[in-house]
Design a protein around this motif. Structure first.
Motif, mmCIF file in Angstrom:
data_model
loop_
_atom_site.group_PDB
_atom_site.id
_atom_site.type_symbol
_atom_site.label_atom_id
_atom_site.label_comp_id
_atom_site.label_asym_id
_atom_site.label_seq_id
_atom_site.Cartn_x
_atom_site.Cartn_y
_atom_site.Cartn_z
ATOM 1 N N THR A 1 9.759 3.823 34.385
ATOM 2 C CA THR A 1 11.118 4.154 33.956
ATOM 3 C C THR A 1 11.700 3.027 33.118
ATOM 4 N N LEU A 2 11.487 1.784 33.536
ATOM 5 C CA LEU A 2 11.975 0.644 32.757
ATOM 6 C C LEU A 2 11.409 0.664 31.344
ATOM 7 N N ASP A 3 10.111 0.901 31.230
ATOM 8 C CA ASP A 3 9.463 0.914 29.914
ATOM 9 C C ASP A 3 10.001 2.050 29.045
ATOM 10 N N ARG A 4 10.089 3.234 29.631
ATOM 11 C CA ARG A 4 10.476 4.422 28.860
ATOM 12 C C ARG A 4 11.926 4.321 28.378
ATOM 13 N N VAL A 5 12.850 3.996 29.283
ATOM 14 C CA VAL A 5 14.275 3.980 28.918
ATOM 15 C C VAL A 5 14.559 2.843 27.939
ATOM 16 N N ALA A 6 13.927 1.693 28.132
ATOM 17 C CA ALA A 6 14.134 0.586 27.195
ATOM 18 C C ALA A 6 13.677 0.984 25.790
ATOM 19 N N ALA A 7 12.534 1.655 25.700
ATOM 20 C CA ALA A 7 12.032 2.089 24.398
ATOM 21 C C ALA A 7 12.973 3.102 23.758
ATOM 22 N N GLU A 8 13.539 4.002 24.569
ATOM 23 C CA GLU A 8 14.478 4.993 24.052
ATOM 24 C C GLU A 8 15.724 4.345 23.464
ATOM 25 N N HIS A 9 16.091 3.170 23.970
ATOM 26 C CA HIS A 9 17.292 2.481 23.486
ATOM 27 C C HIS A 9 16.955 1.319 22.545
ATOM 28 N N GLY A 10 15.708 1.253 22.115
ATOM 29 C CA GLY A 10 15.307 0.232 21.160
ATOM 30 C C GLY A 10 15.374 -1.171 21.713
ATOM 31 N N GLN A 11 15.133 -1.304 23.027
ATOM 32 C CA GLN A 11 15.202 -2.613 23.651
ATOM 33 C C GLN A 11 13.849 -2.960 24.271
ATOM 34 N N PRO A 12 13.572 -4.271 24.411
ATOM 35 C CA PRO A 12 12.330 -4.649 25.108
ATOM 36 C C PRO A 12 12.411 -4.264 26.577
ATOM 37 N N SER A 13 11.278 -4.001 27.178
ATOM 38 C CA SER A 13 11.249 -3.675 28.606
ATOM 39 C C SER A 13 11.770 -4.859 29.421
ATOM 40 N N PRO A 14 12.581 -4.598 30.438
ATOM 41 C CA PRO A 14 13.078 -5.693 31.287
ATOM 42 C C PRO A 14 12.086 -6.133 32.351
ATOM 43 N N ARG A 15 10.825 -5.761 32.209
ATOM 44 C CA ARG A 15 9.828 -6.134 33.214
ATOM 45 C C ARG A 15 9.797 -7.638 33.517
ATOM 46 N N PRO A 16 9.926 -8.539 32.520
ATOM 47 C CA PRO A 16 9.905 -9.971 32.862
ATOM 48 C C PRO A 16 11.029 -10.387 33.803
ATOM 49 N N ASP A 17 12.100 -9.604 33.857
ATOM 50 C CA ASP A 17 13.214 -9.889 34.761
ATOM 51 C C ASP A 17 13.194 -9.004 36.009
ATOM 52 N N TRP A 18 12.136 -8.242 36.179
ATOM 53 C CA TRP A 18 12.027 -7.318 37.311
ATOM 54 C C TRP A 18 11.719 -8.097 38.584
ATOM 55 N N ARG A 19 12.542 -7.888 39.601
ATOM 56 C CA ARG A 19 12.346 -8.527 40.908
ATOM 57 C C ARG A 19 11.919 -7.476 41.925
ATOM 58 N N ILE A 20 10.961 -7.847 42.746
ATOM 59 C CA ILE A 20 10.426 -6.953 43.766
ATOM 60 C C ILE A 20 10.476 -7.651 45.115
ATOM 61 N N THR A 21 11.038 -7.001 46.134
ATOM 62 C CA THR A 21 11.037 -7.571 47.476
ATOM 63 C C THR A 21 9.851 -7.025 48.269
ATOM 64 N N ARG A 22 9.203 -7.905 48.994
ATOM 65 C CA ARG A 22 8.085 -7.565 49.882
ATOM 66 C C ARG A 22 8.209 -8.402 51.151
#
Length: 343
Positions: free
Chosen positions: A211-232
């Motif tokens: 979803t991050l990749d798809r929506v960012a591309a739709e808005h002409g923005q880089p994917s926010p994956r480098p700022d993605w935080r995951i709790t485990r």
């Protein structure tokens, strides 16, 4: 830059425990985490349930800020439906000054059903309320003068912050999500850091990333994956057998007696049709929400997670009272000494 690491506090403590001592122990763990080299710490907000005992992440982090020097402090999260947006913006702008820019504003819709009941908010209303509030907070932070708004849930009439944010445009922001994709759509649309919280299995995390990749591309923005935080959940011991021996009883009490009792068990299911009794501790370890074992085992599981879901920027370890303070601190030390360098 390699994978960043941090701690995520709900925080969860048994109901029969001394509240003052529990909170002091949380603070001491944050100080210790900074000494070990962790990058971030996140503090939750809850108002019911009897176990998650911080009603204001901002107050807790203000206290922590005075006792630390380097570690980044995140609200994990401010539950936006329970607060007027202007008051959130006002408190956060003030706190950003007290922390001298070490603050991240993490927001969410609220996760505890009992909190929603306490504030008399229907569960289906929480996300629309969060969405509207988020738009207002961003507008307040980015406005030079008074702001007005008349929406479905909130109103403002020529309101302006008396204390402007420490950072122009406000502090960095993050938005939390569990099972739905609303928060990840907003994150990619607005360039906000995404935060995958609790115990989403790997197949759900993959949906978050896609979803991050798809929506960012739709808005002409880089994917926010480098700022993605995951709790485990991460617990490291000398051997995998010892790790399970240390935490099993506490984990069973937290999950079986509390979290699953709140109705959160479906969030851990890879398949919504799977039987409740199949969501065991071993299942949690097999499907990704838990990373338990020796250093080698934890390295393998984290690297497998990275291969499965793709790039993400920060791994946050959810903290629990599942063993003694000494053993938990030893786990954090083993993680930083023998796991982090290899992930």
């Amino acid at each position: 830059m390699g994978l960043r690491t941090g701690l995520f506090f709900m925080p969860d403590h048994p109901e029969n425990e001394n509240t003052t001592l529990a909170l002091k122990r949380d603070v001491e763990q944050i100080i210790y985490a900074e000494k070990l080299g962790f990058d971030e710490v996140w503090m939750g907000e809850h108002h019911s349930g009897g176990r998650e005992i911080v009603p204001s992440a901002e107050i807790m982090l203000a206290y922590v800020a005075a006792l630390t020097k380097r570690i980044t402090l995140g609200t994990g999260v401010v539950s936006l439906p329970y607060h007027h947006p202007f008051q959130v913006a006002e408190r956060i702008a003030f706190l950003e000054h007290l922390t001298e820019g070490r603050l991240i504003l993490g927001v969410g819709a609220g996760g505890l059903p009992s909190d929603m009941e306490l504030f008399d908010i229907e569960p289906e209303e929480t996300r629309p309320m969060m969405n509207e509030s988020l738009e207002m907070i961003m507008k307040i932070f980015n406005s030079e003068g008074p702001v007005s708004h008349k929406g479905k849930y909130w109103e403002m009439n020529n309101m302006e912050l008396n204390v402007k944010p420490y950072t122009k445009g406000g502090p960095p922001m993050a938005i939390a999500g569990l099972a739905t994709l609303n928060s990840f759509t907003l994150a990619a649309k607005h360039g906000i850091s995404p935060l995958s919280v609790m115990f989403s299995p790997v197949n759900i995390l993959k949906q978050h990333g896609e979803t991050l990749d798809r929506v960012a591309a739709e808005h002409g923005q880089p994917s926010p994956r480098p700022d993605w935080r995951i709790t485990r959940v991460v617990y490291v011991a000398e051997t995998t057998e010892q790790a399970w021996k240390d935490i099993r009883a506490g984990a069973e009490e937290t999950y079986y007696d509390y979290l699953f009792g709140l109705g959160l068990r479906p969030l851990a299911k890879e398949d919504p049709d799977m039987a409740d009794e199949d969501v065991t501790l071993e299942y949690m370890a097999e499907t990704g929400p838990w990373i338990i074992g020796s250093p080698d085992e934890c390295v393998r599981k984290i690297n497998d997670l990275k291969k499965e879901i793709g790039e993400f920027g920060t791994l946050l370890i959810t903290t629990y009272d599942w063993t003694t303070v000494d053993k938990w601190n030893k786990s954090l030390e083993l993680f930083m000494r023998y796991v982090k360098p290899r992930i």
